[in-house]
Design a protein around this motif. Structure first.
Motif, mmCIF file in Angstrom:
data_model
loop_
_atom_site.group_PDB
_atom_site.id
_atom_site.type_symbol
_atom_site.label_atom_id
_atom_site.label_comp_id
_atom_site.label_asym_id
_atom_site.label_seq_id
_atom_site.Cartn_x
_atom_site.Cartn_y
_atom_site.Cartn_z
ATOM 1 N N VAL A 284 -1.196 1.742 -4.498
ATOM 2 C CA VAL A 284 -0.042 0.938 -4.102
ATOM 3 C C VAL A 284 1.241 1.575 -4.622
ATOM 4 C CG1 VAL A 284 -1.350 -1.222 -4.024
ATOM 5 C CG2 VAL A 284 -0.234 -0.532 -6.142
ATOM 6 N N GLY B 26 -6.837 -0.697 4.613
ATOM 7 C CA GLY B 26 -6.390 -0.522 3.231
ATOM 8 C C GLY B 26 -6.014 0.902 2.888
ATOM 9 N N THR C 296 -10.971 0.910 -5.774
ATOM 10 C CA THR C 296 -9.556 0.921 -6.114
ATOM 11 C C THR C 296 -8.675 0.867 -4.868
ATOM 12 O OG1 THR C 296 -9.519 3.351 -6.101
ATOM 13 C CG2 THR C 296 -9.930 2.278 -8.213
ATOM 14 N N LEU C 297 -7.411 0.595 -5.097
ATOM 15 C CA LEU C 297 -6.364 0.656 -4.075
ATOM 16 C C LEU C 297 -5.218 1.482 -4.645
ATOM 17 C CD1 LEU C 297 -6.000 -3.049 -2.858
ATOM 18 C CD2 LEU C 297 -6.800 -1.121 -1.501
ATOM 19 N N ALA D 12 -9.339 -2.848 -6.946
ATOM 20 C CA ALA D 12 -9.290 -3.545 -5.656
ATOM 21 C C ALA D 12 -9.738 -5.002 -5.765
ATOM 22 C CB ALA D 12 -10.156 -2.814 -4.631
ATOM 23 N N ASP E 109 -11.581 5.942 -3.153
ATOM 24 C CA ASP E 109 -11.141 4.561 -3.386
ATOM 25 C C ASP E 109 -12.317 3.595 -3.224
ATOM 26 O OD1 ASP E 109 -8.394 5.024 -3.925
ATOM 27 O OD2 ASP E 109 -8.010 5.265 -1.786
ATOM 28 N N LEU F 85 0.838 -1.192 0.000
ATOM 29 C CA LEU F 85 0.000 0.000 0.000
ATOM 30 C C LEU F 85 0.874 1.244 0.000
ATOM 31 C CD1 LEU F 85 -2.732 -0.952 2.605
ATOM 32 C CD2 LEU F 85 -3.002 -0.790 0.127
ATOM 33 N N LYS G 198 -7.890 3.213 2.421
ATOM 34 C CA LYS G 198 -8.801 3.586 1.353
ATOM 35 C C LYS G 198 -9.576 4.844 1.731
ATOM 36 C CE LYS G 198 -10.865 0.337 -0.964
ATOM 37 N NZ LYS G 198 -11.629 -0.836 -1.375
ATOM 38 N N TRP H 296 -6.815 -6.567 -8.821
ATOM 39 C CA TRP H 296 -5.466 -6.002 -8.700
ATOM 40 C C TRP H 296 -4.825 -5.696 -10.046
ATOM 41 C CZ3 TRP H 296 -2.900 -9.212 -4.252
ATOM 42 C CH2 TRP H 296 -3.672 -9.070 -3.104
#
Length: 145
Positions: A143, A129, A140-141, A92, A135, A10, A131, A95
């Protein structure tokens, strides 16, 4: 960019904040270039300047932010600020690359977060997360790249 999902980490809140500042400076610069003549014309009259800000600049600024974030997150997986800070946005669920629709939802969610005193950004401090509201809306994430 990382291909192995087991290597994903993350992005830190610090790198996300730096990306936010860079992106907002870019969008602000573009708006200033587009409306430079209007800004100069209104610079000597405070009432005219307030009207310019309230009426003439708000909607183009919102529109430009949505287009900027939607396009860059969808096409490159990161905005210019995220590229500089070496972070990226991924879907998310699988990926992978973010769809145009998820990118649009994320951009609109970001605008709502800004409109309501950045509360949507603060959510990132209180979940595993990291988030934010946008997000969650875009699924979504963020990273490290």
């Amino acid at each position: 960019m990382q291909e192995n999902s087991s290597d994903l980490q993350l992005a830190t809140l610090r790198s996300r904040a730096m990306a936010f500042v860079i992106d907002d400076l870019i969008v602000t610069f573009i708006i200033m270039v587009i409306f430079w003549d209007n800004i100069i014309a209104a610079s000597y009259d405070m009432n005219l300047m307030m009207q310019l800000i309230k009426v003439d600049l708000v909607m183009p600024l919102i529109f430009l932010k949505v287009i900027y974030h939607t396009f860059f997150v969808w096409y490159y997986g990161a905005t210019i600020g995220k590229l500089v800070t070496k972070i990226r946005v991924i879907d998310a669920n699988h990926w992978g690359r973010v769809s145009i629709f998820s990118s649009l939802l994320r951009a609109v969610g970001r605008i709502f977060s800004e409109m309501f005193f950045y509360v949507g950004f603060l959510i990132g401090f209180f979940n595993d997360g990291r988030k934010t509201f946008h997000d969650f809306t875009g699924k979504t994430l963020v990273v490290n790249a």
